[in-house]
Design a protein around this motif. Structure first.
Motif, PDB file in Angstrom:
ATOM      1  N   ILE A 147      64.018  85.703  12.685  1.00 32.14           N
ATOM      2  CA  ILE A 147      62.952  85.721  13.683  1.00 32.14           C
ATOM      3  C   ILE A 147      63.294  84.686  14.747  1.00 32.14           C
ATOM      4  O   ILE A 147      64.085  83.764  14.492  1.00 32.14           O
ATOM      5  CB  ILE A 147      61.586  85.411  13.022  1.00 32.14           C
ATOM      6  CG1 ILE A 147      60.417  85.902  13.896  1.00 32.14           C
ATOM      7  CG2 ILE A 147      61.439  83.921  12.686  1.00 32.14           C
ATOM      8  CD1 ILE A 147      59.089  85.921  13.163  1.00 32.14           C
ATOM      9  N   ASP A 148      62.767  84.839  15.957  1.00 32.07           N
ATOM     10  CA  ASP A 148      62.969  83.814  16.982  1.00 32.07           C
ATOM     11  C   ASP A 148      62.499  82.469  16.443  1.00 32.07           C
ATOM     12  O   ASP A 148      61.464  82.386  15.788  1.00 32.07           O
ATOM     13  CB  ASP A 148      62.198  84.171  18.251  1.00 32.07           C
ATOM     14  CG  ASP A 148      62.737  85.423  18.918  1.00 32.07           C
ATOM     15  OD1 ASP A 148      63.959  85.670  18.826  1.00 32.07           O
ATOM     16  OD2 ASP A 148      61.942  86.154  19.530  1.00 32.07           O
ATOM     17  N   LEU A 151      57.668  79.572  18.596  1.00 35.10           N
ATOM     18  CA  LEU A 151      56.433  80.289  18.924  1.00 35.10           C
ATOM     19  C   LEU A 151      55.547  79.335  19.703  1.00 35.10           C
ATOM     20  O   LEU A 151      55.482  78.140  19.397  1.00 35.10           O
ATOM     21  CB  LEU A 151      55.738  80.706  17.631  1.00 35.10           C
ATOM     22  CG  LEU A 151      54.363  81.368  17.733  1.00 35.10           C
ATOM     23  CD1 LEU A 151      54.532  82.771  18.303  1.00 35.10           C
ATOM     24  CD2 LEU A 151      53.687  81.430  16.366  1.00 35.10           C
ATOM     25  N   TYR A 205      62.220  85.277  26.907  1.00 32.67           N
ATOM     26  CA  TYR A 205      62.065  84.429  25.722  1.00 32.67           C
ATOM     27  C   TYR A 205      62.652  83.029  25.902  1.00 32.67           C
ATOM     28  O   TYR A 205      62.635  82.233  24.974  1.00 32.67           O
ATOM     29  CB  TYR A 205      62.718  85.080  24.488  1.00 32.67           C
ATOM     30  CG  TYR A 205      62.195  86.446  24.147  1.00 32.67           C
ATOM     31  CD1 TYR A 205      61.125  86.603  23.274  1.00 32.67           C
ATOM     32  CD2 TYR A 205      62.768  87.590  24.674  1.00 32.67           C
ATOM     33  CE1 TYR A 205      60.637  87.868  22.938  1.00 32.67           C
ATOM     34  CE2 TYR A 205      62.289  88.855  24.354  1.00 32.67           C
ATOM     35  CZ  TYR A 205      61.223  88.985  23.486  1.00 32.67           C
ATOM     36  OH  TYR A 205      60.754  90.241  23.156  1.00 32.67           O
ATOM     37  N   TRP A 441      56.825  91.519  20.675  1.00 34.63           N
ATOM     38  CA  TRP A 441      58.073  91.747  19.960  1.00 34.63           C
ATOM     39  C   TRP A 441      58.897  90.473  19.910  1.00 34.63           C
ATOM     40  O   TRP A 441      58.919  89.704  20.862  1.00 34.63           O
ATOM     41  CB  TRP A 441      58.925  92.800  20.667  1.00 34.63           C
ATOM     42  CG  TRP A 441      58.325  94.160  20.769  1.00 34.63           C
ATOM     43  CD1 TRP A 441      57.584  94.654  21.807  1.00 34.63           C
ATOM     44  CD2 TRP A 441      58.429  95.228  19.813  1.00 34.63           C
ATOM     45  NE1 TRP A 441      57.221  95.956  21.552  1.00 34.63           N
ATOM     46  CE2 TRP A 441      57.730  96.334  20.345  1.00 34.63           C
ATOM     47  CE3 TRP A 441      59.050  95.351  18.582  1.00 34.63           C
ATOM     48  CZ2 TRP A 441      57.629  97.542  19.670  1.00 34.63           C
ATOM     49  CZ3 TRP A 441      58.960  96.556  17.903  1.00 34.63           C
ATOM     50  CH2 TRP A 441      58.270  97.638  18.445  1.00 34.63           C
ATOM     51  N   SER A 442      59.634  90.286  18.828  1.00 37.93           N
ATOM     52  CA  SER A 442      60.655  89.245  18.813  1.00 37.93           C
ATOM     53  C   SER A 442      61.823  89.708  19.682  1.00 37.93           C
ATOM     54  O   SER A 442      61.942  90.895  20.020  1.00 37.93           O
ATOM     55  CB  SER A 442      61.136  88.983  17.386  1.00 37.93           C
ATOM     56  OG  SER A 442      61.780  90.137  16.850  1.00 37.93           O
ATOM     57  N   SER A 443      62.709  88.788  20.048  1.00 35.35           N
ATOM     58  CA  SER A 443      63.787  89.126  20.978  1.00 35.35           C
ATOM     59  C   SER A 443      64.786  90.118  20.399  1.00 35.35           C
ATOM     60  O   SER A 443      65.459  90.825  21.147  1.00 35.35           O
ATOM     61  CB  SER A 443      64.510  87.853  21.421  1.00 35.35           C
ATOM     62  OG  SER A 443      65.147  87.221  20.320  1.00 35.35           O
ATOM     63  N   TRP A 447      60.723  92.079  14.667  1.00 35.74           N
ATOM     64  CA  TRP A 447      59.476  91.449  14.205  1.00 35.74           C
ATOM     65  C   TRP A 447      58.381  91.688  15.219  1.00 35.74           C
ATOM     66  O   TRP A 447      58.556  91.463  16.414  1.00 35.74           O
ATOM     67  CB  TRP A 447      59.695  89.944  13.966  1.00 35.74           C
ATOM     68  CG  TRP A 447      60.766  89.729  12.946  1.00 35.74           C
ATOM     69  CD1 TRP A 447      62.089  89.477  13.179  1.00 35.74           C
ATOM     70  CD2 TRP A 447      60.622  89.832  11.521  1.00 35.74           C
ATOM     71  NE1 TRP A 447      62.773  89.407  12.001  1.00 35.74           N
ATOM     72  CE2 TRP A 447      61.911  89.617  10.960  1.00 35.74           C
ATOM     73  CE3 TRP A 447      59.547  90.065  10.675  1.00 35.74           C
ATOM     74  CZ2 TRP A 447      62.137  89.635   9.589  1.00 35.74           C
ATOM     75  CZ3 TRP A 447      59.767  90.091   9.306  1.00 35.74           C
ATOM     76  CH2 TRP A 447      61.044  89.870   8.775  1.00 35.74           C
ATOM     77  N   PHE A 464      52.791  88.217  11.354  1.00 40.94           N
ATOM     78  CA  PHE A 464      54.072  88.852  11.649  1.00 40.94           C
ATOM     79  C   PHE A 464      54.276  90.049  10.716  1.00 40.94           C
ATOM     80  O   PHE A 464      53.785  90.056   9.585  1.00 40.94           O
ATOM     81  CB  PHE A 464      55.236  87.882  11.421  1.00 40.94           C
ATOM     82  CG  PHE A 464      55.123  86.582  12.155  1.00 40.94           C
ATOM     83  CD1 PHE A 464      55.370  86.498  13.516  1.00 40.94           C
ATOM     84  CD2 PHE A 464      54.771  85.411  11.476  1.00 40.94           C
ATOM     85  CE1 PHE A 464      55.273  85.297  14.183  1.00 40.94           C
ATOM     86  CE2 PHE A 464      54.669  84.205  12.138  1.00 40.94           C
ATOM     87  CZ  PHE A 464      54.919  84.145  13.496  1.00 40.94           C
ATOM     88  N   PHE A 498      56.647  84.586  21.526  1.00 44.42           N
ATOM     89  CA  PHE A 498      57.939  84.230  20.962  1.00 44.42           C
ATOM     90  C   PHE A 498      58.795  83.493  21.992  1.00 44.42           C
ATOM     91  O   PHE A 498      58.731  83.776  23.189  1.00 44.42           O
ATOM     92  CB  PHE A 498      58.701  85.485  20.527  1.00 44.42           C
ATOM     93  CG  PHE A 498      58.262  86.056  19.215  1.00 44.42           C
ATOM     94  CD1 PHE A 498      58.449  85.349  18.031  1.00 44.42           C
ATOM     95  CD2 PHE A 498      57.691  87.322  19.141  1.00 44.42           C
ATOM     96  CE1 PHE A 498      58.073  85.886  16.806  1.00 44.42           C
ATOM     97  CE2 PHE A 498      57.314  87.868  17.930  1.00 44.42           C
ATOM     98  CZ  PHE A 498      57.501  87.148  16.761  1.00 44.42           C
TER      99      PHE A 498
END
Length: 516
Positions: A147-148, A151, A205, A441-443, A447, A464, A498
């Motif tokens: 995950i990134d 946060l 991000y 969305w995560s990068s 996720w 998540f 994110f």
């Protein structure tokens, strides 16, 4: 002069005398360690059920770099808790400190590494009225995709007419480190008026191009352009307000905003409690390099809000209201708000000319008595997330609001509708009867994150869920070092975003832009 009443623990340390820090460290050494490795009960009654742990981490799928998933049994029902974690390569360890299970970061990350693409087995025992119970074991599946690492979110009370202290904070998701980006006291020069800070946003991000708004006292939009900070007034003579909800173009120094006249009302009987609505809203484009504002869309009769770009920057998506029934168009919006509904549109964008094409109706929610807000496209452009409820543009207070995901290969230029669209199954992400909103969305696109009020119907917390080629696993709550943290923190997590890196600019550096 900087305000010495900063509420963040990282900032407060500089005002604590070293003697007290030494004394505190000595006390900690005398306290029982949360890393205790207790013995498994020699005998226990089989409970034949999963443990009712908080947060609920039973059978979830987590990133291979997430912070420890610490949990607890209900303190009003149990006297003690012991958990045994086992990995596929033979690592095994027990944890327990009262009713809490708190895992040291180094041991946890070793278990994650050994279980990548596989699972950690978790066995839990709870002591109730002097008797040990043995619960059914569960698994924590460890995805190969991370995950990134960071946060950010605004921390604010969940129901308010006015506010006092608020902050925008950032959290390292691989550890429990939380630091402050900005707070609303350090530059407030009119306490009667107060100061609101909101709508932090980043380009791709990353944090070298970012922004957040400051309202009321010392108002302006704080923009970071290649690491250089400025405060900008986005209001122009031809706009209804300054910029509100932002969206950075993925490649250019351009930011799309809605401009809004926003109001809120408080219900006395309606379970949704708060209604946030717009009297007017348009779409603008801000050029960071030239400090210029151009109008994207300003329909005088309808409302436009929540811009977001396609990952290639060739389309701007946004939400737009539909006309009210003719007999309601002259009535007060405080009575017509249940009939205010939004559809999803997009416009093509030419980067060379900064010109926009004609609007296209992408998703017609209103034809099925629904309203769409907060669209977000996956990094590969294949999927679209948004929040869907019955009415309005602020679903974070609507019990019927859920997150929706649709594959974009269904859209061929003809509007999708609630009935003719195939949806990704998000039943393991959404809650039942509580607000789920702010999807993102995560990068890497693996996720999904949302803010949900599912735990107590008051406080929005971060959840998540693993997204793997259209399959979505059970959602899990943002882990904390103390599993009780979410219970005693009387703040909501607002607009979680994110980031692949932290904001390196300090609170003090941000504050100096208000002296110019």
């Amino acid at each position: 002069m900087l305000d010495t009443k900063l509420h963040h623990k990282k900032t407060m340390k500089r005002y604590i005398h070293p003697y007290f820090l030494l004394l505190a460290a000595s006390i900690v050494l005398l306290m029982p360690s949360c890393a205790n490795h207790p013995d498994v009960p020699s005998s226990a009654k089989e409970a034949k059920s999963l443990p009712a742990i908080f947060p609920d981490y039973c059978d979830v799928t987590v990133p291979c770099n997430i912070a420890p998933l610490n949990f607890m049994l209900p303190a009003d029902q149990y006297e003690a808790c012991v958990a045994r974690l086992s990995t596929p390569d033979g690592q095994q360890q027990t944890y327990g400190n009262g009713v809490k299970v708190q895992i040291p970061e180094d041991e946890w990350h070793s278990m994650l590494s050994a279980s990548k693409g596989k699972s950690i087995k978790v066995e839990v025992w709870g002591q109730k009225e002097g008797e040990w119970l043995s619960f059914s074991p569960f698994e924590i599946r460890v995805a190969e995709q991370p995950i990134d690492e960071y946060l950010s979110y605004r921390l604010i009370e969940p129901s308010y007419v006015a506010w006092t202290y608020m902050e925008i904070a950032q959290r390292n998701l691989t550890t429990f480190e939380e630091t402050q980006i900005f707070n609303n006291e350090i530059t407030m020069n009119d306490r009667a008026k107060g100061q609101c800070i909101n709508c932090h946003s980043y380009q791709n991000y990353k944090t070298d191009n970012m922004l957040f708004h400051v309202r009321l006292s010392n108002a302006g939009t704080v923009i970071v352009n290649d690491g250089k900070i400025s405060r900008v007034n986005l209001k122009r003579d031809y706009t209804i307000s300054g910029g509100v909800y932002p969206a950075w173009h993925p490649t250019a120094k351009l930011i799309a905003f809605s401009t809004n006249k926003t109001r809120q009302a408080f219900h006395t009987a309606n379970p949704n409690k708060i209604e946030v609505y717009d009297l007017a809203s348009d779409m603008i484009l801000y050029d960071v390099e030239t400090d210029s504002v151009s109008v994207v869309s300003d329909d005088p009769d309808l409302l436009e809000v929540y811009p977001t770009w396609s990952p290639d920057g060739k389309y701007l998506y946004y939400c737009k209201s539909v006309p009210l029934p003719e007999e309601m168009r002259d009535e007060d919006i405080r009575t017509t708000y249940p009939k205010t509904q939004y559809n999803l549109y997009r416009r093509s964008f030419d980067l060379a000319s900064h010109g926009f094409g004609e609007e296209e109706l992408v998703y017609d929610a209103a034809s099925s008595d629904k309203s769409v807000t907060l669209p977000r496209l996956s990094p590969d452009g294949r999927y679209l997330l948004f929040a869907l409820g019955q009415y309005g543009c602020f679903h974070s207070r609507h019990h019927d609001a859920d997150i929706v995901c649709i594959p974009m290969d269904q859209y061929d230029g003809n509007a999708l509708t609630v009935e003719n669209t195939s949806y990704i199954d998000l039943s393991l992400l959404n809650s039942d009867g509580y607000s789920d909103s702010y999807p993102s969305w995560s990068s890497n696109g693996h996720w999904i994150m949302c803010a949900s009020r599912r735990d107590d119907d008051n406080y929005s917390r971060v959840y998540f869920a693993y997204f793997n080629d259209g399959k979505v696993e059970k959602a899990f709550m943002l882990p904390q070092e103390d599993p009780e943290h979410h219970i005693y923190l009387l703040k909501s997590y607002n607009r979680p975003e994110f980031m692949v890196e932290p904001v390196s600019i300090s609170v003090e550096e941000f504050s100096r832009v208000f002296d110019k």
